[in-house]
Enzyme design. Structure first.
Site, PDB file in Angstrom:
ATOM      1  N   ASP A  72       0.875  -1.248  -0.026  1.00 41.99           N
ATOM      2  CA  ASP A  72       0.078  -0.108  -0.129  1.00 41.99           C
ATOM      3  C   ASP A  72       0.709   1.143  -0.007  1.00 41.99           C
ATOM      4  O   ASP A  72       0.260   2.167   0.422  1.00 41.99           O
ATOM      5  CB  ASP A  72      -0.905   0.039   1.210  1.00 41.99           C
TER       6      ASP A  72
ATOM      7  N   HIS B 254      17.883  17.130 -15.509  1.00 39.24           N
ATOM      8  CA  HIS B 254      18.247  17.157 -17.018  1.00 39.24           C
ATOM      9  C   HIS B 254      17.078  18.143 -17.528  1.00 39.24           C
ATOM     10  O   HIS B 254      16.120  17.626 -17.854  1.00 39.24           O
ATOM     11  CB  HIS B 254      18.301  15.922 -18.038  1.00 39.24           C
TER      12      HIS B 254
HETATM   13  N1  GLY Z   1      23.633  14.011 -11.777  1.00 35.39           N
HETATM   14  C1  GLY Z   1      23.241  13.810 -13.190  1.00 35.39           C
HETATM   15  C2  GLY Z   1      24.150  14.652 -14.201  1.00 35.39           C
HETATM   16  O1  GLY Z   1      25.170  15.023 -13.651  1.00 35.39           O
HETATM   17  O2  GLY Z   1      23.658  14.731 -15.240  1.00 35.39           O
HETATM   18 MN    MN Z   2      24.703  17.076 -14.239  1.00 33.84          MN
END
Ligand code: GLY
Ligand code: MN
Ligand code: MN
Length: 444
Positions: free
Chosen positions: A34, A362
């Site tokens: 759950d 990102h």
């Molecule tokens: N920590 C992910 C990057 O450095 O792109």
């Molecule tokens: Mn990075």
């Protein structure tokens, strides 16, 4: 205070008159039994609403003639019984006022209300082909509108991907976003310093992970922005290592890539330091090379410079160093440019030097100028946020000096492009050889 209504207005102004946009937030995801994964809103949805509850959908109607734009929120109803178990929920009435919406309705009415909202709209904007459930819902709404054709109603004739419009908006961080990202960078930088102070041979990698997570949460960050990497010794050459369960040995480096998420914004820092507090000569040579590459990258960041320039600048320094240190056989190449053209650096440096940073680690936004046929690297503009993260990773191989085997180093900071250059958000994380050697193992 973030002006979410102003963001919605800016988006609506880019849509066709009378068009409709639909944007759901992220679903809750079951982990096991759950127990859900910690809930994380959808970044786009949050960017336009500031509303953090699951099961919510924003519907935006663009202005048409005299009719102004309208923002409609669909959200969970009040539910006194569920609120005893799960906590407060706004319900449509309170959410409408608190989040500045023109209307708000129970999310259970979404499918019933959408066909009315879409009737006679010229176009629908949504995240096309990125979510099967949404695609199916859209199809059902459109069918419902088409079923009314005989009463003179027309269904949207055009379907546009909503996300590229939002990507461009999110790419330029406003003042509020910059302030949050600066604070996230400071918290993460202090967390790295805390991990350095705690480090010593004989600890497990996870002991340092624990220091980072403690410092993030203790300072108000809600989550790590991504799974922390604590990679000692040879693990540093595994780019996405994150098991973090190895015993750290005397004489090794440890690479930590970790950043917190604060109020929906990511930070992303990497530091690499000796577990015992002293760089060996070989470690130090490589470390100073990566540091010099990062300095060269910073110098290439300014408004108007192409995005690609900072990677190219870092790469030239790294490859010069690889030739000088004998990682790349110098006799084979006439110049740094030749070595780069032959991709001689790729065994030691196989990633780019950065990425956009924002609500997502990102982050969204095109890296190229898509308006031009040849799609050149796009020009940097004030308010863009990015990471600068050169590295070097040496796996054992014939012809590679053994002194450098198993050394993996990355140095990563976060910057925001300013009117006249850039601002580093993460300078609270110690970085020079002197700063690191003065701090590692010194305890709390
Ligand atoms: N920590 C992910 C990057 O450095 O792109
Ligand atoms: Mn990075
Ligand atoms: Mn990182």
């Amino acid at each position: 205070m973030t002006d979410y209504a102003a963001r919605r207005a800016r988006l609506a102004a880019q849509m066709l008159p009378g068009a409709v946009a639909v944007l759901p937030t992220a679903p809750e995801v079951l982990r096991n039994g759950d127990s859900d994964y910690p809930y994380r809103h959808d970044s786009y949805f949050h960017y336009l609403t500031g509303f953090g509850e699951p099961e919510s959908v924003l519907v935006l109607l663009a202005a048409q003639g005299e009719r102004p734009a309208r923002a409609i929120l669909f959200c969970r109803e009040k539910n006194p019984e569920r609120e005893i178990w799960d906590g407060y929920r706004y319900g449509p009435e309170a959410a409408r006022t608190a989040f500045g919406m023109d209307e708000a309705w129970p999310v259970s009415e979404l499918d019933a209300r959408l066909p009315d909202l879409l009737a006679d709209a010229p176009a629908l904007y949504y995240a096309t082909a990125s979510n099967a459930a949404l695609d199916a819902q859209v199809q059902a709404w459109i069918k419902a509108v088409r079923a009314r054709a005989r009463s003179g109603v027309t269904a949207p004739a055009a379907f546009h991907d909503l996300l590229p419009l939002l990507d461009e908006m999110r790419l330029i961080k406003d003042e509020d976003e910059q302030a949050t990202m600066l604070r996230a960078g400071e918290i993460s930088g202090h967390a790295h310093a805390r991990a350095m102070r705690a480090a010593r041979p004989g600890l497990h990698e996870y002991a340092l992970e624990a220091e980072l997570l403690y410092a993030f949460r203790r300072n108000g960050a809600q989550f790590p922005a991504y799974t922390p990497i604590v990679a000692s010794g040879p693990n540093a050459c595994v780019l996405h290592y994150n098991v973090n369960d190895r015993l750290m040995q005397d004489g090794e480096l440890v690479l930590i890539d970790a950043g917190c998420e604060l109020d929906g914004y990511a930070s992303d820092i990497t530091r690499t330091f000796p577990v015992n507090g002293r760089f060996s000569p070989a470690q130090r040579r490589l470390y100073e090379l990566v540091l010099a590459a990062q300095e060269a990258a910073f110098a290439a960041i300014a408004p108007g410079r192409p995005y690609s320039a900072f990677h190219e600048a870092a790469l030239r320094v790294l490859v010069r160093g690889m030739l000088d240190l004998g990682l790349i056989p110098a006799g084979k190449f006439d110049s740094v440019e030749d070595a780069i053209a032959a991709k001689a650096h790729v065994p030691f440096y196989m990633h780019g030097t950065g990425h956009w940073l924002g609500m997502d680690v990102h982050d969204v936004g095109a890296y190229r100028d898509l308006a031009q046929a040849e799609k050149p690297s796009r020009a940097l503009r004030p308010g863009m946020a990015l990471t600068v993260e050169p590295g070097i990773y040496v796996r054992p191989a014939d012809g590679v000096p053994e002194a450098y085997w198993h050394i993996g180093i990355r140095i990563e900071d976060d910057v925001i492009v300013t009117e006249d250059g850039y601002r580093i958000l993460t300078s609270s994380a110690p970085k020079t050889v002197e700063e690191i050697e003065a701090l590692v193992g010194k305890g709390a």
